[in-house]
Scaffold this active site. Structure first.
Site, PDB file in Angstrom:
ATOM      1  N   HIS A  18     -11.327 -74.029  44.022  1.00 58.23           N
ATOM      2  CA  HIS A  18     -11.708 -73.209  42.838  1.00 58.23           C
ATOM      3  C   HIS A  18     -11.809 -71.659  43.196  1.00 58.23           C
ATOM      4  CE1 HIS A  18     -13.925 -77.077  41.554  1.00 58.23           C
ATOM      5  NE2 HIS A  18     -13.026 -76.906  40.808  1.00 58.23           N
ATOM      6  N   LYS A  42     -19.888 -85.652  30.758  1.00 56.99           N
ATOM      7  CA  LYS A  42     -19.583 -85.741  32.075  1.00 56.99           C
ATOM      8  C   LYS A  42     -20.878 -85.740  32.992  1.00 56.99           C
ATOM      9  CE  LYS A  42     -14.933 -84.073  33.804  1.00 56.99           C
ATOM     10  NZ  LYS A  42     -14.658 -82.863  34.376  1.00 56.99           N
ATOM     11  N   ARG A  91      -2.855 -77.870  39.877  1.00 60.16           N
ATOM     12  CA  ARG A  91      -2.620 -78.470  41.313  1.00 60.16           C
ATOM     13  C   ARG A  91      -1.448 -79.032  41.104  1.00 60.16           C
ATOM     14  NH1 ARG A  91      -8.461 -80.946  41.426  1.00 60.16           N
ATOM     15  NH2 ARG A  91      -8.096 -80.740  39.284  1.00 60.16           N
ATOM     16  N   SER A 129     -13.366 -81.459  43.377  1.00 62.36           N
ATOM     17  CA  SER A 129     -14.614 -81.654  43.307  1.00 62.36           C
ATOM     18  C   SER A 129     -15.091 -83.415  43.780  1.00 62.36           C
ATOM     19  CB  SER A 129     -15.761 -81.190  42.301  1.00 62.36           C
ATOM     20  OG  SER A 129     -15.265 -79.936  42.145  1.00 62.36           O
TER      21      SER A 129
HETATM   22  P1  ADP Z   1     -12.798 -79.361  34.945  1.00 63.88           P
HETATM   23  O1  ADP Z   1     -13.779 -80.398  34.713  1.00 63.88           O
HETATM   24  O2  ADP Z   1     -12.977 -78.483  33.640  1.00 63.88           O
HETATM   25  O3  ADP Z   1     -11.516 -80.018  34.976  1.00 63.88           O
HETATM   26  P2  ADP Z   1     -13.000 -78.297  37.429  1.00 63.88           P
HETATM   27  O4  ADP Z   1     -14.118 -77.770  37.798  1.00 63.88           O
HETATM   28  O5  ADP Z   1     -12.611 -79.725  37.991  1.00 63.88           O
HETATM   29  O6  ADP Z   1     -13.288 -78.408  35.813  1.00 63.88           O
HETATM   30  O7  ADP Z   1     -12.005 -77.410  37.453  1.00 63.88           O
HETATM   31  C1  ADP Z   1     -11.858 -76.094  36.974  1.00 63.88           C
HETATM   32  C2  ADP Z   1     -10.586 -75.447  37.038  1.00 63.88           C
HETATM   33  O8  ADP Z   1     -10.128 -75.212  38.487  1.00 63.88           O
HETATM   34  C3  ADP Z   1      -9.382 -76.511  36.750  1.00 63.88           C
HETATM   35  O9  ADP Z   1      -8.327 -75.556  35.768  1.00 63.88           O
HETATM   36  C4  ADP Z   1      -8.826 -77.045  37.722  1.00 63.88           C
HETATM   37  O10 ADP Z   1      -7.325 -77.508  37.517  1.00 63.88           O
HETATM   38  C5  ADP Z   1      -8.820 -75.924  38.742  1.00 63.88           C
HETATM   39  N1  ADP Z   1      -9.089 -76.590  40.069  1.00 63.88           N
HETATM   40  C6  ADP Z   1      -9.768 -77.554  40.774  1.00 63.88           C
HETATM   41  N2  ADP Z   1      -9.335 -77.739  42.016  1.00 63.88           N
HETATM   42  C7  ADP Z   1      -8.352 -77.176  42.167  1.00 63.88           C
HETATM   43  C8  ADP Z   1      -7.736 -76.716  43.392  1.00 63.88           C
HETATM   44  N3  ADP Z   1      -7.841 -77.336  44.404  1.00 63.88           N
HETATM   45  N4  ADP Z   1      -6.668 -75.763  43.281  1.00 63.88           N
HETATM   46  C9  ADP Z   1      -6.436 -75.139  42.221  1.00 63.88           C
HETATM   47  N5  ADP Z   1      -7.217 -75.144  41.239  1.00 63.88           N
HETATM   48  C10 ADP Z   1      -8.090 -76.179  41.025  1.00 63.88           C
END
Ligand code: ADP
Length: 163
Positions: A18, A42, A91, A129
């Site tokens: 992130h 969630k 990703r 996460s």
């Molecule tokens: P959500 O629950 O809205 O998917 P996340 O907190 O899981 O939110 O992710 C927020 C954003 O960050 C999303 O666009 C997700 O694809 C991106 N993201 C999460 N992990 C990574 C990573 N390792 N590399 C690039 N983008 C990521």
């Protein structure tokens, strides 16, 4: 004119993946709102205040990043902030279908707001996460995957002594 964008997510908790996306987006936009989503459907490990605190800690060196909580429709939040871009990270192919659906829906809701995708850096392509929480729960080494303050918060939250 200021280029304002919103980067939304659950960030439960923020990972280095992130942070990479936020850091790169902050170079492109004048103001980047990181919207920590308070999404009741969630179940999160960290509550929204804790997620905001951790996000503020790890982005405090980025002067144009503003961390806020958000709920409700993202396009409404973006409009309120006068942002016309939503930034998301991508990703693998597995992200594509979900992102395509959300992006298309957001466009139906408000076609003035564009979604921009930033491709993950290869070293973070496997990182989420959920996987961090799972590994941390079994006392696996996550030091390289999350910022130090998040690492400590995870150990505290899960009641784990560092190995
Ligand atoms: P959500 O629950 O809205 O998917 P996340 O907190 O899981 O939110 O992710 C927020 C954003 O960050 C999303 O666009 C997700 O694809 C991106 N993201 C999460 N992990 C990574 C990573 N390792 N590399 C690039 N983008 C990521």
């Amino acid at each position: 004119m200021n280029k304002i964008a919103v980067c939304p997510g659950s960030f439960d908790p923020i990972t280095n993946g992130h942070l990479d996306i936020i850091t790169r987006a902050a170079k492109v936009f004048d103001v980047l709102y990181v919207a920590v989503l308070n999404n009741s459907s969630k179940k999160s490990l960290f509550d929204v205040e804790e997620r905001i605190y951790l996000m503020e800690q790890v982005t405090k060196h980025l002067p144009n990043v503003r961390v806020e909580s958000a709920s409700g429709l993202l396009v409404d939040y973006a409009k309120e902030k006068e942002a016309d871009v939503i930034v998301r990270g991508l990703r693998a192919i597995s992200d594509f279908e979900y992102e395509m659906q959300i992006t298309s829906m957001n466009r139906v809701l408000d076609d003035h707001i564009e979604t921009f995708f930033i491709m993950t850096s290869s070293q973070y392509s496997f990182l989420s996460s959920s996987i961090v929480k799972e590994v941390a729960q079994y006392n696996g080494n996550i030091a390289e995957l999350v910022p130090p303050v998040v690492h400590q918060a995870l150990l505290d939250k899960l009641g784990i002594q560092e190995k």
